[in-house]
Scaffold this motif. Structure first.
Motif, PDB file in Angstrom:
ATOM      1  N   HIS A 121      -6.447   1.393  -9.070  1.00 17.85           N
ATOM      2  CA  HIS A 121      -5.944   1.657 -10.280  1.00 17.85           C
ATOM      3  C   HIS A 121      -5.571   0.454 -11.112  1.00 17.85           C
ATOM      4  O   HIS A 121      -4.943   0.453 -12.297  1.00 17.85           O
ATOM      5  N   TYR A 169       1.007  -1.081   0.061  1.00 16.59           N
ATOM      6  CA  TYR A 169       0.014   0.232   0.160  1.00 16.59           C
ATOM      7  C   TYR A 169       0.890   1.467   0.063  1.00 16.59           C
ATOM      8  O   TYR A 169       0.413   2.523  -0.149  1.00 16.59           O
ATOM      9  N   GLU A 170       2.076   1.050   0.302  1.00 21.75           N
ATOM     10  CA  GLU A 170       3.058   2.264   0.219  1.00 21.75           C
ATOM     11  C   GLU A 170       3.562   2.522  -1.446  1.00 21.75           C
ATOM     12  O   GLU A 170       4.157   3.660  -1.326  1.00 21.75           O
ATOM     13  N   ASP A 176       3.047   3.594  -4.856  1.00 23.57           N
ATOM     14  CA  ASP A 176       2.062   4.828  -5.427  1.00 23.57           C
ATOM     15  C   ASP A 176       1.758   4.063  -6.923  1.00 23.57           C
ATOM     16  O   ASP A 176       2.479   3.352  -7.583  1.00 23.57           O
ATOM     17  N   ALA A 177       0.535   4.999  -7.431  1.00 22.38           N
ATOM     18  CA  ALA A 177       0.086   4.397  -8.372  1.00 22.38           C
ATOM     19  C   ALA A 177       1.032   4.177  -9.805  1.00 22.38           C
ATOM     20  O   ALA A 177       0.813   3.550 -10.680  1.00 22.38           O
ATOM     21  N   SER A 178       1.970   5.126  -9.833  1.00 25.45           N
ATOM     22  CA  SER A 178       2.812   4.930 -11.130  1.00 25.45           C
ATOM     23  C   SER A 178       4.079   3.963 -10.822  1.00 25.45           C
ATOM     24  O   SER A 178       4.712   3.920 -11.854  1.00 25.45           O
ATOM     25  N   HIS A 179       4.221   3.539  -9.919  1.00 27.26           N
ATOM     26  CA  HIS A 179       5.296   2.659  -9.492  1.00 27.26           C
ATOM     27  C   HIS A 179       5.263   1.281 -10.430  1.00 27.26           C
ATOM     28  O   HIS A 179       4.251   0.708 -10.656  1.00 27.26           O
ATOM     29  N   TRP A 193       2.955  -1.990 -10.244  1.00 28.42           N
ATOM     30  CA  TRP A 193       1.637  -2.090 -10.695  1.00 28.42           C
ATOM     31  C   TRP A 193       1.591  -2.735 -12.156  1.00 28.42           C
ATOM     32  O   TRP A 193       0.690  -3.474 -12.835  1.00 28.42           O
ATOM     33  N   GLN A 217      -5.873  -1.649  -4.593  1.00 28.71           N
ATOM     34  CA  GLN A 217      -5.341  -0.822  -5.499  1.00 28.71           C
ATOM     35  C   GLN A 217      -6.113  -0.603  -6.568  1.00 28.71           C
ATOM     36  O   GLN A 217      -6.272  -1.380  -7.799  1.00 28.71           O
TER      37      GLN A 217
END
Ligand SMILES: Nc1ncnc2c1ncn2[C@@H]1O[C@H](COP(=O)(O)OP(=O)(O)OP(=O)(O)O)[C@@H](O)[C@H]1O
Ligand SMILES: [Zn+2]
Length: 294
Positions: A238, A195-196, A198-201, A204, A236
């Motif tokens: 996204h 959960y740490e 972020d969506a651009s990591h 994913w 998540q």
């Protein structure tokens, strides 16, 4: 209205609840998963005097789901301490003389979703949870899928992402789907809590690469009318558009159906029953068990 008992047996907690045939959960409690005697002892104390007509158990596995097997209703061989071989139904029967529905947590969730949730009115659906492990259940032509045992969809092989050097954590297969894409894999690969990130990591991108491959295989084999993705990692949100796009890329137009080609946002979805999919599924198992007794 008649009342039914539901148990969602998980690796960290057992959720026990009472509900009705409309799918309403009227009350529930959460019990830590310790030893079987202790955990089920508390569960049975909870149901005592509740006036339920049947009970449904959707549980972590592997379990014996073959009603004609002598070990029906027990946990089979598991690395989880204390639980290997434990006779779950036997324990419940000692306390409650009622029809018992019994299946995997994910088959139960798939059933619950077809009765009250995102797959309501459909005769098939696939439910995949991506959490501490990965597990899949399916309803096909209105029935949970069983065979030799029950499906173990988390342990299929997937093609490795060319940039992925993480070895995978499955104790049986190392880099099966679960080994590469369950919550602990994400955390071990990147050295951070999922959960740490972020969506651009990049995490994913890898995640959708693996999950989409699995979904494509399930689509090609089972042809489910709805795919439901639950479990902690799917918080998540996204990930959904990433996974949908990757499924379409991999299928490349081969499954020529509007659900996949045009309406994929409504085809690969989150649980309609939210975090109650498992418990509601166990409730649906209880209702089925009561109907079969009639
Ligand atoms: N918001 C979140 N974002 C990303 N990952 C999460 C989030 N919440 C939980 N997770 C991850 O999900 C995993 C826990 O999954 P879940 O909450 O489904 O529990 P679980 O019931 O133990 O899983 P399982 O169904 O495999 O037994 C952990 O690896 C955790 O890091
Ligand atoms: Zn595996």
């Amino acid at each position: 209205m008649a009342l039914y008992g539901a148990i969602e047996g998980g690796g960290t907690k057992f959720i026990c609840g009472v509900g009705n045939e409309e799918g309403a959960i009227l009350d529930f409690i959460s019990i830590p998963t310790t030893t079987p005697e202790e955990t089920l002892g508390q569960a049975m104390a909870y149901f005592a005097g509740k006036g339920i007509e049947a009970i449904g158990i959707g549980t972590f596995g592997p379990i014996d789901v073959n009603p004609s097997s002598p070990a029906y209703g027990s946990v089979t061989k598991t690395p989880k301490p204390h639980w290997s071989g434990y006779d779950l139904i036997g324990h419940v029967k000692k306390h409650l003389d009622l029809p018992i529905g019994f299946d995997t947590d994910v088959n139960a969730a798939a059933l619950g979703e077809t009765v009250w949730g995102a797959a309501k009115g459909l005769s098939s659906c696939l439910y995949l949870t991506i959490g501490t492990g990965i597990g899949g259940g399916a309803v096909v032509e209105g029935k949970m899928v069983h065979g030799l045992t029950h499906p173990e969809m988390g342990h299929i092989s997937v093609r490795r992402h060319p940039e992925d050097t993480y070895e995978g954590f499955c104790p049986f297969h190392s880099d099966c789907l679960e080994g590469l894409a369950a919550g602990p894999a994400v955390e071990k690969r990147w050295g951070k809590k999922a959960y740490e990130l972020d969506a651009s990591h990049d995490a994913w991108r890898f995640q959708s690469y693996y999950v989409a491959q699995a979904l494509v295989n399930y689509i090609l084999i089972l042809s489910p009318e709805k795919i439901i993705l639950g479990g902690g990692v799917m918080n998540q949100a996204h990930l959904f558009p990433l996974i949908r796009a990757e499924v379409q890329r991999l299928l490349n137009g081969y499954v020529y159906h509007p659900a996949v080609l045009e309406h994929i946002d409504d085809y690969i979805v989150k649980p309609g029953l939210g975090d109650k999919a498992g418990l509601s599924g166990a409730l649906a198992l209880a209702i089925r068990a009561a109907e079969q007794r009639k």
